[in-house]
Design an enzyme around this catalytic site. Structure first.
Site, short mmCIF file in Angstrom:
data_model
loop_
_atom_site.label_atom_id
_atom_site.label_comp_id
_atom_site.label_asym_id
_atom_site.label_seq_id
_atom_site.Cartn_x
_atom_site.Cartn_y
_atom_site.Cartn_z
N GLU A 1 -2.38 7.91 -4.12
CA GLU A 1 -2.73 7.51 -5.49
C GLU A 1 -4.21 7.80 -5.79
O GLU A 1 -5.02 7.83 -4.87
CB GLU A 1 -2.41 6.00 -5.70
CG GLU A 1 -3.24 5.06 -4.83
CD GLU A 1 -2.83 3.60 -5.02
OE1 GLU A 1 -1.65 3.28 -4.85
OE2 GLU A 1 -3.74 2.81 -5.33
N ARG B 1 0.85 -1.19 0.00
CA ARG B 1 0.00 0.00 0.00
C ARG B 1 0.88 1.23 0.00
O ARG B 1 1.94 1.24 0.63
CB ARG B 1 -0.87 0.08 1.27
CG ARG B 1 -2.18 -0.66 1.21
CD ARG B 1 -3.17 -0.02 0.22
NE ARG B 1 -4.41 -0.75 0.18
CZ ARG B 1 -4.65 -1.85 -0.55
NH1 ARG B 1 -3.72 -2.34 -1.35
NH2 ARG B 1 -5.82 -2.45 -0.51
N HIS C 1 -1.28 0.22 -9.68
CA HIS C 1 -2.02 -0.64 -8.74
C HIS C 1 -2.74 -1.77 -9.47
O HIS C 1 -3.96 -1.90 -9.39
CB HIS C 1 -3.01 0.22 -7.93
CG HIS C 1 -3.39 -0.41 -6.62
ND1 HIS C 1 -3.68 0.33 -5.51
CD2 HIS C 1 -3.53 -1.71 -6.25
CE1 HIS C 1 -3.99 -0.48 -4.51
NE2 HIS C 1 -3.90 -1.72 -4.94
N ILE C 2 -1.93 -2.57 -10.16
CA ILE C 2 -2.53 -3.64 -11.00
C ILE C 2 -2.09 -5.04 -10.58
O ILE C 2 -2.29 -5.99 -11.33
CB ILE C 2 -2.19 -3.44 -12.50
CG1 ILE C 2 -0.68 -3.34 -12.71
CG2 ILE C 2 -2.93 -2.24 -13.05
CD1 ILE C 2 -0.27 -3.45 -14.17
N1 LIG Z 1 -0.94 -4.06 -5.12
C1 LIG Z 1 -2.07 -4.73 -5.06
O1 LIG Z 1 -2.88 -4.72 -5.99
C2 LIG Z 1 -2.38 -5.55 -3.86
C3 LIG Z 1 -1.93 -5.19 -2.62
N2 LIG Z 1 -2.24 -5.96 -1.53
C4 LIG Z 1 -1.74 -5.56 -0.21
O2 LIG Z 1 -1.03 -6.66 0.35
C5 LIG Z 1 -1.33 -6.73 1.74
C6 LIG Z 1 -1.02 -8.12 2.27
O3 LIG Z 1 -1.97 -9.05 1.85
P1 LIG Z 1 -1.94 -10.56 2.42
O4 LIG Z 1 -0.60 -11.16 2.22
O5 LIG Z 1 -3.12 -11.27 1.90
O6 LIG Z 1 -2.12 -10.24 3.99
P2 LIG Z 1 -1.70 -11.11 5.25
O7 LIG Z 1 -2.48 -10.57 6.38
O8 LIG Z 1 -1.80 -12.56 4.93
O9 LIG Z 1 -0.15 -10.78 5.43
C7 LIG Z 1 0.32 -9.61 6.02
C8 LIG Z 1 1.60 -9.95 6.77
O10 LIG Z 1 2.18 -8.72 7.25
C9 LIG Z 1 2.67 -8.95 8.58
N3 LIG Z 1 2.66 -7.68 9.29
C10 LIG Z 1 1.58 -6.95 9.67
N4 LIG Z 1 1.97 -5.84 10.32
C11 LIG Z 1 3.33 -5.88 10.35
C12 LIG Z 1 4.32 -5.02 10.90
N5 LIG Z 1 4.00 -3.90 11.54
N6 LIG Z 1 5.62 -5.35 10.73
C13 LIG Z 1 5.95 -6.49 10.10
N7 LIG Z 1 5.06 -7.35 9.57
C14 LIG Z 1 3.76 -7.05 9.71
C15 LIG Z 1 1.70 -9.98 9.18
O11 LIG Z 1 2.34 -10.78 10.15
P3 LIG Z 1 2.29 -10.43 11.73
O12 LIG Z 1 0.87 -10.10 12.04
O13 LIG Z 1 2.83 -11.65 12.37
O14 LIG Z 1 3.21 -9.25 11.89
C16 LIG Z 1 1.37 -10.85 7.96
O15 LIG Z 1 2.24 -11.95 7.86
C17 LIG Z 1 -2.79 -6.29 1.81
O16 LIG Z 1 -3.11 -5.80 3.09
C18 LIG Z 1 -2.86 -5.20 0.76
O17 LIG Z 1 -2.62 -3.94 1.31
C19 LIG Z 1 -2.98 -7.08 -1.65
C20 LIG Z 1 -3.47 -7.47 -2.87
C21 LIG Z 1 -3.21 -6.74 -4.08
O1 LIG Z 2 -6.97 -6.36 -2.70
C1 LIG Z 2 -6.28 -5.37 -2.45
O2 LIG Z 2 -5.98 -5.05 -1.29
C2 LIG Z 2 -5.76 -4.53 -3.57
O3 LIG Z 2 -4.99 -3.65 -3.36
C3 LIG Z 2 -6.10 -4.80 -4.99
O4 LIG Z 2 -6.42 -6.14 -5.20
C4 LIG Z 2 -7.15 -3.97 -5.65
O5 LIG Z 2 -7.01 -4.14 -7.01
C5 LIG Z 2 -7.18 -2.53 -5.35
O6 LIG Z 2 -7.28 -2.25 -3.99
C6 LIG Z 2 -8.29 -1.85 -6.07
O7 LIG Z 2 -8.59 -0.64 -5.48
#
Ligand SMILES: NC(=O)C1=CN([C@@H]2O[C@H](COP(=O)(O)OP(=O)(O)OC[C@H]3O[C@@H](n4cnc5c(N)ncnc54)[C@H](OP(=O)(O)O)[C@@H]3O)[C@@H](O)[C@H]2O)C=CC1
Ligand SMILES: O=C(O)C(=O)[C@@H](O)[C@H](O)[C@H](O)CO
Length: 325
Positions: free
Chosen positions: A272, A243, A290-291
């Site tokens: 963004e 993010r 953001h794709i």
């Molecule tokens: N660019 C894009 O289009 C996309 C972006 N994303 C982003 O990816 C993020 C992660 O998704 P996902 O993997 O499913 O989420 P998860 O909740 O599975 O993973 C997040 C990880 O981050 C760790 N974490 C949380 N806070 C901290 C901290 N302060 N310091 C270190 N580690 C930390 C957690 O472990 P612990 O709690 O043990 O610290 C956990 O392992 C989403 O929240 C989203 O913002 C997701 C999809 C698409």
């Molecule tokens: O799932 C999330 O957290 C994402 O960041 C992406 O999969 C989205 O495409 C995005 O947030 C669309 O606004």
């Protein structure tokens, strides 16, 4: 007087996939903002009047102010896994039902993270711009020499669903050593007695490349800023697919400009769709809008999961993917 037989009103905040929304009509009266632009906060407030639910795209800020202005709102189903757009305390106080979309986008997002890493380290964007602009006059021994990836060390900041999928592919496919930093160590990502967990300073210093996968929140705001960038090796690439706001974009642009780190690959930005102008000026940054989750099957699965939650709520069931609050 409100009609007790009337279906609850549900605001669909974006153009999504009409065929997937079809089953919702049985249970809800859909108010569709059938456009690709996010609703402004004022428009969101207005459109939500009288609505029981919101089918959100992640761009809509649901905070105490909005909730105060929308007293009928009782449920929010997101098509995203990230839910930093929700003020959880205020939502909890209102007793909102909340869902998000974990898992269904893990693979698509992970593969995009690897694509960004390879494109960034091997200078794909920069060299393609060079060629297309007609400047290529011939081959040179160190032309667009990049940073090696295979066999090097990848630091994963946030080894959750997406981070683990990236780690697995980097380890098994690219022969990388994987280190990680979470608040709690995840076992099984190192070798022998080494769990692979590192303190953040050690992760920064010991990783050839850094992949940022943590959710955004008060605890991760500018987790990577000027002091952290200063701890990374000069040959390192930083990838942020988590993010905007987890990385301090201005500090990153400054680090890229003075060659403090080699390059950055960014899919997400502070504020963004606006992008920090200093970053736009960095040739050594690969910037994408953001794709990371953008394959059609994945985007459809994200919408389907939100629909599944809404259908479960209509049946009085908890739904498959509640937000853990
Ligand atoms: N660019 C894009 O289009 C996309 C972006 N994303 C982003 O990816 C993020 C992660 O998704 P996902 O993997 O499913 O989420 P998860 O909740 O599975 O993973 C997040 C990880 O981050 C760790 N974490 C949380 N806070 C901290 C901290 N302060 N310091 C270190 N580690 C930390 C957690 O472990 P612990 O709690 O043990 O610290 C956990 O392992 C989403 O929240 C989203 O913002 C997701 C999809 C698409
Ligand atoms: O799932 C999330 O957290 C994402 O960041 C992406 O999969 C989205 O495409 C995005 O947030 C669309 O606004």
């Amino acid at each position: 007087m409100t009609d007790p037989l009337a279906k609850p009103r549900l605001l669909v905040a974006r153009r999504l996939f009409d065929d997937l929304l079809e089953p919702l009509h049985t249970h809800y009266t859909l108010i569709q903002h059938d456009a690709d632009e996010a609703l402004s906060p004022a428009a969101l407030r207005e459109q939500l009047q009288g609505c029981w639910g919101l089918l959100g795209s992640g761009s809509e800020q649901v905070d105490a102010e909005l909730l105060a202005a929308c007293p009928d709102l009782r449920a929010v189903a997101l098509i995203t896994v990230g839910y930093n757009n929700l003020a959880l305390e205020a939502c909890r106080a209102r007793g909102l039902r909340l869902s998000h979309a974990p898992g269904v986008l893990t693979e698509a997002t992970a593969e995009f993270g690897l694509a960004l890493l390879l494109a960034t380290a091997r200078r794909v964007g920069e060299s393609e711009r060079y060629l297309r602009s007609g400047r290529w006059q011939g081959w040179a021994i160190d032309q667009f020499a990049g940073a090696p990836v295979m066999g090097r060390t990848l630091g994963v900041l946030g080894l959750g669903r997406i981070g683990q999928r990236i780690a697995q592919a980097a380890r098994d496919g690219l022969g990388m050593k994987v280190l990680h930093h979470n608040r709690r160590p995840v076992e099984g990502w190192g070798s022998g007695a080494d769990s692979g967990w590192r303190s953040l300073p050690d992760l920064l210093a010991q990783s050839d490349h850094l992949m940022v996968c943590v959710p955004y929140g008060a605890g991760t705001h500018h987790l990577i800023g000027a002091p952290e960038l200063a701890q990374m090796p000069a040959h390192a690439c930083l990838i942020n697919l988590a993010r905007g706001g987890v990385v301090d974009d201005r500090a990153l642009a400054a680090a890229l400009q003075r060659g403090q780190i080699a390059a950055a690959g960014l899919d997400v930005f502070e504020g963004e769709p606006a992008v920090c102008p200093e970053l736009l000026a960095c040739e050594n940054a690969v910037l994408t809008p953001h794709i990371a989750s953008a394959t059609l099957p994945t985007r459809r699965a994200m919408v389907q999961l939100a629909v599944d939650n809404l259908l479960a709520w209509a049946r009085g069931e908890p739904g498959p993917t509640p937000i853990p609050i």
